[in-house]
Scaffold this motif. Structure first.
Motif, short mmCIF file in Angstrom:
data_model
loop_
_atom_site.label_atom_id
_atom_site.label_comp_id
_atom_site.label_asym_id
_atom_site.label_seq_id
_atom_site.Cartn_x
_atom_site.Cartn_y
_atom_site.Cartn_z
N LYS A 30 -1.26 11.68 12.84
CA LYS A 30 -1.67 12.98 12.27
C LYS A 30 -1.32 14.10 13.23
N VAL A 41 8.86 9.57 -0.09
CA VAL A 41 10.12 9.19 0.55
C VAL A 41 10.81 8.18 -0.36
N GLU A 79 2.58 14.67 13.55
CA GLU A 79 3.32 15.14 12.37
C GLU A 79 3.00 16.58 12.02
N THR A 118 7.55 4.91 -2.64
CA THR A 118 8.28 4.82 -1.38
C THR A 118 9.36 3.74 -1.49
N ALA A 129 0.61 15.64 5.00
CA ALA A 129 -0.12 14.67 5.82
C ALA A 129 -1.22 14.03 4.99
N SER A 130 -1.20 12.73 4.97
CA SER A 130 -2.12 12.00 4.13
C SER A 130 -3.51 11.92 4.77
N GLN A 171 -7.42 4.28 0.45
CA GLN A 171 -6.76 2.99 0.72
C GLN A 171 -7.66 2.07 1.53
N VAL A 208 0.85 -1.19 0.00
CA VAL A 208 0.00 0.00 0.00
C VAL A 208 0.89 1.24 0.00
N SER A 209 0.72 2.09 -1.00
CA SER A 209 1.55 3.30 -1.07
C SER A 209 0.83 4.39 -1.85
N GLN A 210 0.52 5.49 -1.18
CA GLN A 210 -0.12 6.61 -1.86
C GLN A 210 0.70 7.02 -3.08
N SER A 211 1.97 7.35 -2.83
CA SER A 211 2.82 7.90 -3.89
C SER A 211 3.20 6.84 -4.92
N GLY A 212 3.22 5.59 -4.47
CA GLY A 212 3.66 4.52 -5.35
C GLY A 212 5.15 4.52 -5.60
C1 F6R Z 1 1.58 10.63 7.02
C2 F6R Z 1 2.12 10.30 5.72
C3 F6R Z 1 3.25 9.30 5.65
C4 F6R Z 1 3.05 8.38 4.45
C5 F6R Z 1 4.27 7.44 4.29
C6 F6R Z 1 4.05 6.44 3.18
O1 F6R Z 1 0.51 11.51 6.93
O2 F6R Z 1 1.68 10.80 4.73
O3 F6R Z 1 3.34 8.56 6.85
O4 F6R Z 1 1.88 7.65 4.63
O5 F6R Z 1 5.42 8.19 4.03
O6 F6R Z 1 3.87 7.06 1.95
P1 F6R Z 1 3.26 6.30 0.72
O7 F6R Z 1 1.87 5.94 1.06
O8 F6R Z 1 3.35 7.28 -0.42
O9 F6R Z 1 4.11 5.08 0.48
#
Ligand code: F6R
Length: 365
Positions: A242, A362, A245, A108, A155-156, A163, A102-106
């Motif tokens: 949350k 990251v 951070e 990490t 902050a996500s 997700q 699972v990764s927002q940015s895809g």
């Molecule tokens: C917190 C936040 C980070 C990301 C983490 C993973 O609000 O945004 O903890 O969730 O760096 O990032 P992704 O999901 O992009 O792999």
């Protein structure tokens, strides 16, 4: 660009009802749950006997929720692990292991390295990401996109909700394939899942003042504890992350039953304890843990189910969410904690969109 909102974080929090709806569009076709881009046949899915969810930060917290759902509905053992840990040990992987990354940015770095390692060891890998064509999407066997659209605040928020909704769909599919839920049950749960969009909107429409009062009660604290049980514990972890951070206020999350094994020593008069006490099978247990905190002078802030008047006997501040099945509670109960973190950060003069020392993606270890 901020669409009339003072910051991107608030704009993105308010997009969450849309994210729920968009993530569900096209997923129920002719009464059947449809996740065809997974790239595995039902026969292959049926062979899965172990699931790992690997992720970092907020995405890891979405994994904690998925573990509860996968084990409850599909009865498949599921572990959640920080990608930075998974990649450096020797996890038990066989061809019937499913790894969900699972990764927002895809992009990490640790999550990608964990995917590569898992595939070399023979696991099937599903990616859940917000970015089309991202490395996580490209390097997985199948992918679910979260439909949050671009997230700008560091902050996500909305991508977390995307997700959780996506992982809920995956859990339902696994349960159906394994014969643990009927298609009728899946259809009913899918409808209820969709209702969370309106329930989030209800929170915006009715709870702003309650969130503000709760934020005033936290803003001068040096530390705060977030507690809950089951789903509530997973939500507590996200609430604590949350808050720390973006407001730089130290916060920690604990399973409520663990309080008496150490953390309760921290409680002195005025110490904020933020609890998820929505109606669930462990509601009474959590309330009795809170009574122990109250007896030591803690300031108690709760996220509770609308209509629960009794909770006011121990809580100094109550933020309500509409009644919801425990399985879907994370989708709504996380929202007040996002709003709370943002308000506290603003009261403490912090830049909510660009917290110090953090980057949106990251890509280095
Ligand atoms: C917190 C936040 C980070 C990301 C983490 C993973 O609000 O945004 O903890 O969730 O760096 O990032 P992704 O999901 O992009 O792999």
């Amino acid at each position: 660009e901020k669409g009339g909102y003072p910051d991107f974080m608030l704009k993105e929090i308010h997009e969450q009802p849309r994210v729920v709806r968009d993530t569900l569009v096209g997923r129920m076709i002719g009464g059947e749950l449809d996740i065809d881009e997974l790239g595995l046949t039902y026969e292959e899915l049926n062979l899965i006997d172990r699931v790992y969810v690997i992720a970092c930060g907020t995405s890891y917290h979405a994994g904690l929720i998925a573990k509860n759902l996968i084990e409850m509905w599909a009865r498949i053992p599921c572990e959640v692990e920080a990608a930075s840990e998974f990649r450096y040990r020797n996890p038990i992987i066989t061809p019937s292991t499913l790894v969900v990354a699972v990764s927002q940015s895809g992009e990490t770095a640790d999550t990608l390295a964990a995917i590569r390692d898992a595939r070399i060891k023979g696991a099937k890998v599903f990616g859940i990401t917000n970015v089309v064509g991202s490395p996580v999407a490209r390097e997985s066997d199948g992918v679910i996109y979260t439909k949050a659209n671009k997230e700008i605040a560091v902050a996500s928020t909305k991508s977390f909700i995307g997700q959780v909704v996506s992982l809920t769909l995956l859990s339902l599919l696994l349960a159906q394939v394994k014969g643990k839920l009927t298609t009728g049950q899946v259809r009913m749960l899918f409808r209820e899942l969709g209702d969370t969009a309106e329930q989030i909107q209800w929170i915006f429409d009715t709870q702003a003042e309650a969130v503000h009062e709760a934020a005033l009660a936290c803003k001068d604290a040096h530390s705060a504890l977030f507690v809950g049980r089951g789903m509530g514990a997973a939500i507590a972890h996200e609430g604590a992350l949350k808050l720390k951070e973006i407001s730089y206020l130290h916060a920690e999350a604990y399973a409520a039953g663990e309080m008496k094994h150490g953390p309760i020593a921290l409680i002195d008069p005025g110490f904020p304890v933020i609890a998820v006490t929505t109606k669930s099978p462990t509601y009474d247990k959590t309330v009795s843990n809170l009574k122990e905190c109250e007896a030591r002078g803690a300031k108690i802030i709760v996220v509770a189910t609308e209509g629960d008047e009794d909770i006011k006997q121990i809580a100094d501040h109550v933020i309500y969410i509409p009644p919801v099945r425990d399985a879907f509670c994370p989708i709504t109960a996380t929202v007040p904690l996002q709003l709370l973190a943002r308000e506290v950060a603003i009261m403490r003069d912090c830049d909510v969109d660009q917290p110090r020392n953090l980057a949106k993606s990251v890509t280095v270890e």
